[in-house]
Design an enzyme around this catalytic site. Sequence first.
Site, PDB file in Angstrom:
ATOM      1  N   GLU A  88      -0.243  26.561  17.479  1.00  0.00           N
ATOM      2  CA  GLU A  88       0.207  27.239  16.467  1.00  0.00           C
ATOM      3  C   GLU A  88      -0.927  28.599  16.354  1.00  0.00           C
ATOM      4  OE1 GLU A  88       0.487  25.950  12.178  1.00  0.00           O
ATOM      5  OE2 GLU A  88       0.683  23.820  13.177  1.00  0.00           O
ATOM      6  N   CYS A 101      -5.576  34.137  14.030  1.00  0.00           N
ATOM      7  CA  CYS A 101      -6.389  32.851  14.178  1.00  0.00           C
ATOM      8  C   CYS A 101      -5.560  32.206  15.472  1.00  0.00           C
ATOM      9  CB  CYS A 101      -5.820  32.278  13.056  1.00  0.00           C
ATOM     10  SG  CYS A 101      -6.615  30.480  12.855  1.00  0.00           S
ATOM     11  N   CYS A 108      -7.005  17.607  18.962  1.00  0.00           N
ATOM     12  CA  CYS A 108      -8.517  17.807  18.779  1.00  0.00           C
ATOM     13  C   CYS A 108      -9.038  16.357  18.799  1.00  0.00           C
ATOM     14  CB  CYS A 108      -9.000  18.345  17.394  1.00  0.00           C
ATOM     15  SG  CYS A 108     -10.601  18.767  17.225  1.00  0.00           S
ATOM     16  N   CYS A 112     -11.681  15.043  11.915  1.00  0.00           N
ATOM     17  CA  CYS A 112     -12.260  15.239  10.355  1.00  0.00           C
ATOM     18  C   CYS A 112     -11.334  14.634   9.712  1.00  0.00           C
ATOM     19  CB  CYS A 112     -12.383  16.678  10.275  1.00  0.00           C
ATOM     20  SG  CYS A 112     -13.709  17.590  11.512  1.00  0.00           S
ATOM     21  N   CYS A 115      -8.340  17.012   8.185  1.00  0.00           N
ATOM     22  CA  CYS A 115      -7.504  18.187   9.204  1.00  0.00           C
ATOM     23  C   CYS A 115      -6.427  17.417   9.845  1.00  0.00           C
ATOM     24  CB  CYS A 115      -8.588  18.580  10.165  1.00  0.00           C
ATOM     25  SG  CYS A 115      -7.931  19.663  11.236  1.00  0.00           S
ATOM     26  N   GLY A 160      -8.116  22.773  17.450  1.00  0.00           N
ATOM     27  CA  GLY A 160      -9.170  22.459  18.473  1.00  0.00           C
ATOM     28  C   GLY A 160     -10.504  22.681  18.052  1.00  0.00           C
ATOM     29  N   GLU A 161     -11.489  22.084  18.744  1.00  0.00           N
ATOM     30  CA  GLU A 161     -12.940  22.622  18.456  1.00  0.00           C
ATOM     31  C   GLU A 161     -13.161  23.322  19.642  1.00  0.00           C
ATOM     32  OE1 GLU A 161     -15.432  22.629  16.529  1.00  0.00           O
ATOM     33  OE2 GLU A 161     -16.510  23.310  18.198  1.00  0.00           O
ATOM     34  N   SER A 192     -15.128  29.277  15.269  1.00  0.00           N
ATOM     35  CA  SER A 192     -15.755  28.493  14.280  1.00  0.00           C
ATOM     36  C   SER A 192     -15.910  27.095  14.838  1.00  0.00           C
ATOM     37  CB  SER A 192     -14.661  28.076  13.045  1.00  0.00           C
ATOM     38  OG  SER A 192     -14.993  27.173  12.117  1.00  0.00           O
ATOM     39  N   SER A 215     -18.811  24.760  10.533  1.00  0.00           N
ATOM     40  CA  SER A 215     -17.605  24.240   9.238  1.00  0.00           C
ATOM     41  C   SER A 215     -18.570  23.040   8.811  1.00  0.00           C
ATOM     42  CB  SER A 215     -16.523  23.422   9.980  1.00  0.00           C
ATOM     43  OG  SER A 215     -15.629  24.516  10.282  1.00  0.00           O
ATOM     44  N   LEU A 216     -19.319  23.439   7.631  1.00  0.00           N
ATOM     45  CA  LEU A 216     -20.459  22.461   7.011  1.00  0.00           C
ATOM     46  C   LEU A 216     -19.653  21.577   5.979  1.00  0.00           C
ATOM     47  CD1 LEU A 216     -23.337  22.280   7.157  1.00  0.00           C
ATOM     48  CD2 LEU A 216     -23.424  23.635   5.361  1.00  0.00           C
ATOM     49  N   HIS A 217     -19.102  21.837   4.974  1.00  0.00           N
ATOM     50  CA  HIS A 217     -18.096  20.941   4.226  1.00  0.00           C
ATOM     51  C   HIS A 217     -19.025  19.846   3.408  1.00  0.00           C
ATOM     52  CE1 HIS A 217     -14.949  23.046   6.164  1.00  0.00           C
ATOM     53  NE2 HIS A 217     -14.466  22.219   7.037  1.00  0.00           N
ATOM     54  N   ASN A 291      -6.309  22.600   1.864  1.00  0.00           N
ATOM     55  CA  ASN A 291      -4.751  22.617   2.088  1.00  0.00           C
ATOM     56  C   ASN A 291      -4.495  21.227   2.084  1.00  0.00           C
ATOM     57  OD1 ASN A 291      -3.910  25.105   2.163  1.00  0.00           O
ATOM     58  ND2 ASN A 291      -4.814  25.414   4.005  1.00  0.00           N
ATOM     59  N   CYS A 334      -2.975  23.740   6.915  1.00  0.00           N
ATOM     60  CA  CYS A 334      -3.204  23.924   8.462  1.00  0.00           C
ATOM     61  C   CYS A 334      -2.570  22.960   9.327  1.00  0.00           C
ATOM     62  CB  CYS A 334      -4.850  23.982   8.727  1.00  0.00           C
ATOM     63  SG  CYS A 334      -5.867  24.903   7.080  1.00  0.00           S
TER      64      CYS A 334
HETATM   65  N1  SAH Z   1     -12.929  22.837  14.998  1.00  0.00           N
HETATM   66  C1  SAH Z   1     -13.192  24.215  14.515  1.00  0.00           C
HETATM   67  C2  SAH Z   1     -12.228  24.927  14.231  1.00  0.00           C
HETATM   68  C3  SAH Z   1     -10.780  24.802  13.602  1.00  0.00           C
HETATM   69  S1  SAH Z   1     -10.574  24.544  12.129  1.00  0.00           S
HETATM   70  C4  SAH Z   1     -14.079  23.826  13.148  1.00  0.00           C
HETATM   71  O1  SAH Z   1     -14.315  22.585  12.867  1.00  0.00           O
HETATM   72  O2  SAH Z   1     -14.737  24.815  12.465  1.00  0.00           O
HETATM   73  C5  SAH Z   1     -10.876  25.762  11.181  1.00  0.00           C
HETATM   74  C6  SAH Z   1     -11.384  25.319   9.826  1.00  0.00           C
HETATM   75  O3  SAH Z   1     -10.369  25.010   9.049  1.00  0.00           O
HETATM   76  C7  SAH Z   1     -12.583  24.531   9.766  1.00  0.00           C
HETATM   77  O4  SAH Z   1     -13.662  24.899   8.734  1.00  0.00           O
HETATM   78  C8  SAH Z   1     -11.759  23.410   9.321  1.00  0.00           C
HETATM   79  O5  SAH Z   1     -12.838  22.453   8.612  1.00  0.00           O
HETATM   80  C9  SAH Z   1     -10.902  23.824   8.161  1.00  0.00           C
HETATM   81  N2  SAH Z   1      -9.849  23.033   7.910  1.00  0.00           N
HETATM   82  C10 SAH Z   1      -9.126  21.995   8.483  1.00  0.00           C
HETATM   83  N3  SAH Z   1      -8.138  21.305   7.803  1.00  0.00           N
HETATM   84  C11 SAH Z   1      -8.174  22.056   6.576  1.00  0.00           C
HETATM   85  C12 SAH Z   1      -7.292  21.742   5.668  1.00  0.00           C
HETATM   86  N4  SAH Z   1      -6.504  20.680   5.647  1.00  0.00           N
HETATM   87  N5  SAH Z   1      -7.869  22.663   4.426  1.00  0.00           N
HETATM   88  C13 SAH Z   1      -8.676  23.487   4.563  1.00  0.00           C
HETATM   89  N6  SAH Z   1      -9.440  23.691   5.475  1.00  0.00           N
HETATM   90  C14 SAH Z   1      -9.009  22.992   6.542  1.00  0.00           C
END
Ligand code: SAH
Length: 346
Positions: A88, A101, A108, A112, A115, A160-161, A192, A215-217, A291, A334
Amino acid sequence: MKLLTDYNLAELKELVAALGEKPFRAEQLYQAVNMGKDWEHITNLSGAFKAKLAEEYLPVGVTIVDKLTSKDGTVKYLFGLSDGNIVEGVVMKYRYGNTICISTQVGCRMNCAFCASGLDGLVRNLTPGEMLGEVIAANVDLGGNLKDRAITNIVLMGAGEPLDNYDNVAKFLRLVNAAEGLNISLRNISLSTCGLIPGVDRLIEDKLWVTLTFSLHAPFDEIRSSIMPVNKAYPIAQVIEAAKRYFEASGRRVIFEYTLIKGVNDSEACCKQLAKLTQGFPSHINVIVLNYVKERGLKGTAREQANDFVAKLNALGASATVRRTMGADIEGACGQLRRKYIGKNA
Ligand code: SAH
């Protein structure tokens, strides 16, 4: 088959010379390939030369399989790869230009907890030319060319990472940045990462000064490890240290992504610790509400609470904003469009 988009101009020159053609043919080929032209639309090269190339090479590695346009102008693409895989991409329209994007892998490995991309693990890495192909396809589709580009900014935030596919991503950055190609400045590219620290140090070594986004979260290891398995290998303190190193080497402010998940990382204690962690060097926190991904089950924090979280961060001296949601009417969550398409989320 090999992809011609995987080649930079110097490499194409060698290829063309090895096939006994004049050097300027490489430039013609390079321009055609960067404009997304298939053999039949490349009219300035002889049929014999094209036939010779076609035995081993494809000029277009990425095609548009499907396209959805949102009311706010956001365009979501399903890109087809030459082996039948699908990734995508999304184009978002801003006042300063259009941002695409792109995906860097099919699937991946990071898995996470929130995701969609990691649900089936890693299928394969994208090649540099496939990542470039996503940009080329969208640029041409939106009416752009090499001089007058419809795409001005790129974020590596699709599936992907990126730092798990370092060599290909690094070459992609150089390809898309090439003056004779799409010439997109690294300043206009955000990468990212979930925090693969050795990859961050390679970016520093290679002086690839993108806008680096982590991506800290979660600001506590216990929580972060529970939603991001990568945290067990590279815990928060290492991520913050790497962010500081990147800032010191590049002079560029780093970004932290913080996806708010209801009841998981949206407490006051999290807010305070997040502000504390990001103090002392130039950074910005992008807060986004999760999301919903059906298979993952986690829920997003309510919008009002997200606004409060950001207001509190600001009051604590941290630079933070809530990212606006774009293309909500077409996006679902996403990564969901691809899953729907491949029949895993019907
Ligand atoms: N692997 C990379 C880039 C891909 S994801 C990374 O981890 O940064 C891009 C961003 O979307 C990341 O910050 C990821 O954590 C976030 N993301 C993934 N799934 C999501 C979701 N369901 N809702 C909101 N953000 C999400």
